[in-house]
Design an enzyme around this catalytic site. Structure first.
Site, mmCIF file in Angstrom:
data_model
loop_
_atom_site.group_PDB
_atom_site.id
_atom_site.type_symbol
_atom_site.label_atom_id
_atom_site.label_comp_id
_atom_site.label_asym_id
_atom_site.label_seq_id
_atom_site.Cartn_x
_atom_site.Cartn_y
_atom_site.Cartn_z
ATOM 1 N N CYS A 170 32.156 87.797 -55.920
ATOM 2 C CA CYS A 170 32.897 86.587 -56.264
ATOM 3 C C CYS A 170 32.209 85.363 -55.663
ATOM 4 C CB CYS A 170 34.336 86.676 -55.761
ATOM 5 S SG CYS A 170 35.355 85.263 -56.263
ATOM 6 N N ASP A 183 33.614 82.990 -54.320
ATOM 7 C CA ASP A 183 34.431 82.528 -53.193
ATOM 8 C C ASP A 183 33.571 82.273 -51.944
ATOM 9 O OD1 ASP A 183 36.233 82.670 -50.814
ATOM 10 O OD2 ASP A 183 37.760 83.099 -52.322
ATOM 11 N N ARG A 237 34.187 82.344 -48.978
ATOM 12 C CA ARG A 237 34.454 83.181 -47.803
ATOM 13 C C ARG A 237 33.819 84.563 -47.889
ATOM 14 N NH1 ARG A 237 40.751 82.515 -48.614
ATOM 15 N NH2 ARG A 237 39.949 82.789 -50.735
ATOM 16 N N HIS A 281 37.208 90.982 -53.728
ATOM 17 C CA HIS A 281 37.838 90.747 -52.427
ATOM 18 C C HIS A 281 39.334 90.603 -52.625
ATOM 19 C CE1 HIS A 281 38.495 86.308 -52.857
ATOM 20 N NE2 HIS A 281 37.542 86.451 -53.754
ATOM 21 N N CYS A 291 41.900 87.493 -54.160
ATOM 22 C CA CYS A 291 40.989 86.690 -55.000
ATOM 23 C C CYS A 291 41.783 85.680 -55.840
ATOM 24 C CB CYS A 291 40.178 87.614 -55.907
ATOM 25 S SG CYS A 291 39.001 86.727 -56.958
HETATM 26 CO CO CO Z 1 37.510 85.618 -55.611
#
Ligand code: CO
Length: 209
Positions: free
Chosen positions: A42, A44, A46, A98, A101
């Site tokens: 992803c 993302d 993080r 994750h 998400c």
């Molecule tokens: Co995500």
């Protein structure tokens, strides 16, 4: 005037620290990369692939998009996959989602976020398919987390159905596809134990002879 000077400063600090710890680091890496792994994860912020696996630059080839999707007509993903498998000859492809998400959460809701709704439709279709089972889970966070796992499983399957993966197996090239989920809350990776390394593991209609 340089923009974002703090990022250039921290970059200089990082480069100096890295060279001090391993003087040959940049010379060695600038010659060539030979990663063993392709990570599809992803976007993302993080979930920084290389870092959470404790690897160094050069050790992992990375493709990230929103909600770690493998869409069979996505030229960007397919190009990364083809180069990783056929040129770099990575031995493992890791699809890593994750928990929590935002993309998965959005696909399960009714709010619109604009163009991205169309990308997330792939997850909404999956949610619709498993709707009854997901809604039977009491805790809303657990519902999202279960969908995060189902999404990874779906993307592992999608990846195995590509001509690129199946051609590699046909050539006898060792290649395994893994499904993992990362926990934002504890920094730990969970293996969903769905490793696929041979066409015999695929449903018949998707196998290429
Ligand atoms: Co995500």
């Amino acid at each position: 005037m340089k923009t974002l000077p703090h990022l250039f400063q921290s970059n200089r600090d990082w480069a100096a620290r890295t060279a001090a710890a391993d003087p040959a680091f940049f010379t060695r890496l600038s010659g060539q990369q030979s990663p063993q792994y392709l990570w599809i994860g992803c976007a993302d912020s993080r979930v920084p692939a290389t870092e959470i696996c404790g690897l160094q630059p050069g050790e992992m080839f990375v493709h990230r998009n929103i909600a770690n999707l493998v869409v069979h007509s996505d030229m960007n993903m397919l190009s990364v996959l083809q180069y990783a498998v056929e040129v770099l000859k990575v031995k493992h492809v890791i699809i890593c989602g994750h928990y929590g998400c935002g993309g998965v959460k959005a696909a399960m809701g009714r709010d619109s976020y604009g163009l991205i709704d169309n990308w997330l439709r792939f997850i909404k279709d999956l949610y619709a398919k498993h709707h009854a089972a997901i809604e039977a889970i009491e805790d809303p966070n657990e519902r999202v987390n279960r969908m995060c796992e189902l999404n990874v499983a779906k993307q592992v399957a999608n990846l195995c159905y590509t001509t690129i993966v199946q051609d590699a197996w046909k050539r006898g090239q060792p290649l395994s596809v893994h499904g993992w989920v990362y926990g934002l809350h504890d920094g730990l990776l969970k293996d969903l134990d769905m490793c696929v390394s041979a066409p015999e593991q695929l449903p018949e209609p998707y196998r290429i002879d």
